[in-house]
Design a protein around this motif. Structure first.
Motif, PDB file in Angstrom:
ATOM      1  N   CYS A   1      59.910  42.722  35.177  1.00  0.00           N
ATOM      2  CA  CYS A   1      61.330  42.626  34.820  1.00  0.00           C
ATOM      3  C   CYS A   1      61.840  43.895  34.145  1.00  0.00           C
ATOM      4  O   CYS A   1      61.355  44.255  33.061  1.00  0.00           O
ATOM      5  CB  CYS A   1      61.551  41.451  33.868  1.00  0.00           C
TER       6      CYS A   1
ATOM      7  N   TRP B   1      67.802  43.881  31.695  1.00  0.00           N
ATOM      8  CA  TRP B   1      68.888  43.351  32.510  1.00  0.00           C
ATOM      9  C   TRP B   1      70.215  43.914  32.030  1.00  0.00           C
ATOM     10  O   TRP B   1      71.093  43.220  31.557  1.00  0.00           O
ATOM     11  CB  TRP B   1      68.867  41.832  32.484  1.00  0.00           C
TER      12      TRP B   1
ATOM     13  N   GLN C   1      71.443  46.462  36.852  1.00  0.00           N
ATOM     14  CA  GLN C   1      71.970  45.509  37.828  1.00  0.00           C
ATOM     15  C   GLN C   1      72.687  46.237  38.956  1.00  0.00           C
ATOM     16  O   GLN C   1      72.520  45.906  40.135  1.00  0.00           O
ATOM     17  CB  GLN C   1      72.919  44.539  37.130  1.00  0.00           C
TER      18      GLN C   1
ATOM     19  N   HIS D   1      65.573  37.737  30.154  1.00  0.00           N
ATOM     20  CA  HIS D   1      66.697  37.398  31.024  1.00  0.00           C
ATOM     21  C   HIS D   1      66.245  37.074  32.444  1.00  0.00           C
ATOM     22  O   HIS D   1      67.012  37.208  33.391  1.00  0.00           O
ATOM     23  CB  HIS D   1      67.703  38.558  31.049  1.00  0.00           C
TER      24      HIS D   1
ATOM     25  N   MET E   1      68.354  36.861  35.969  1.00  0.00           N
ATOM     26  CA  MET E   1      67.946  37.785  37.018  1.00  0.00           C
ATOM     27  C   MET E   1      67.701  37.045  38.333  1.00  0.00           C
ATOM     28  O   MET E   1      68.189  37.442  39.397  1.00  0.00           O
ATOM     29  CB  MET E   1      66.673  38.523  36.561  1.00  0.00           C
TER      30      MET E   1
END
Length: 219
Positions: free
Chosen positions: A40, A43, A48, A71, A75
Motif C-alpha cells: 500500500c 493514499w 491516487q 486506508h 483504496m
C-alpha cells in the motif's frame, strides 16, 4: 509537497516511503496486461492521480502484514481491485473481500505471489517474469552495502523459516529468470539505485550460518 512516484524500470514505479507502513516502499507494475500494486502506498491525492493515470489496477498484492496501509479499504473501493494476501494474514482484513492463498497465487500470465514465511507468518514475494524482478517486501532487504539479506530483528516471526524461505528462492530462480530485486523497505541503502541488480547471484552468495541479528532502518 509530497514526493512523486519514481520509475525504477520500464514498467515499474516506486512510491515514496509510506509512514502508515513503517516507511515501507510500495510499487506499481503496469501493463501486465493490467496493473498490479505491490503493498500500500500512502493514499494521497498525488498517488491516487498517479495510479489512475496508468490505467486500471486488477490486484493489490500484500507481501506482509506491515504492507497493509490504514486506508486499504478506501483504496480497494476506489480502484475496484482484488486484494491478494497469504492465508495466515488474511484475518487482518476481516471486512474486505480478499483472495487468500497458501503457497502460490497467479496474478497474471507473468506475475505471481510466492509464500516466503519467516519475517511474518504470511510473508510473500511477488515475481514479475517480464522484468525479471522479485518484490521481496521485508523478507529480503538491502543491508548497508545495498545487498539483499534477511534481517533478523526482535519482531521476526520465525528465523529458521525465514532462512528456509531464502533457500526456496535460491532454488526457484536462475540467473536468467531473476535479475532485479525491489525491496519493501531500507531503500535508502540503495543510494539512488532504486533496484538491486544481479539479484540471483546476490541471494546465492548469502550463507545462512553467517546471517546475524541486525536492526531494520525503514525508508
Amino acid at each position: 509537497m509530497s514526493k512523486a512516484a519514481q520509475q525504477v524500470l520500464d514498467s515499474i514505479f516506486a512510491f515514496p516511503p509510506n509512514r502508515e507502513t513503517l516507511g515501507g516502499t510500495a510499487y506499481l507494475i503496469v501493463g501486465n496486461p493490467w496493473n498490479i500494486l505491490v503493498d500500500c502506498p500512502a493514499w494521497t491525492p498525488e498517488n491516487q492521480s498517479f495510479i489512475a493515470s496508468h490505467g486500471p489496477v486488477q490486484w493489490l498484492a500484500i507481501t506482509h502484514r506491515q504492507g497493509i496501509g490504514a486506508h486499504i479499504s478506501q483504496m480497494q473501493q476506489t480502484l475496484a481491485c482484488q486484494i491478494a494476501i497469504q492465508e495466515q494474514e488474511a484475518y487482518l482484513l476481516p471486512n474486505l473481500p480478499v483472495t487468500a492463498f497458501q503457497d502460490r497465487l497467479s496474478l497474471s500470465d507473468d506475475s505471481y505471489l510466492l509464500w516466503t514465511p519467516g519475517h511474518s507468518p504470511g510473508s510473500a514475494c511477488c515475481y514479475d517474469r517480464r522484468s525479471r524482478v522479485l518484490f521481496t517486501g521485508r523478507h529480503l532487504l538491502p543491508n548497508l552495502q545495498g545487498q539483499p539479506t534477511p534481517l533478523r530483528t526482535a519482531k521476526t516471526f520465525h528465523w529458521p523459516r525465514q532462512i528456509r524461505s531464502l533457500e526456496k528462492l535460491q532454488t526457484s530462480f536462475t540467473s536468467e529468470t531473476l535479475q532485479f530485486i525491489c525491496p519493501g523497505a531500507n531503500t535508502g541503502f540503495l543510494r539512488g539505485r532504486r533496484v538491486i541488480d544481479h539479484a540471483y547471484q546476490a541471494i546465492c552468495n548469502l550463507q545462512p550460518d553467517r546471517l546475524r541479528w541486525v536492526e531494520i532502518h525503514d525508508g
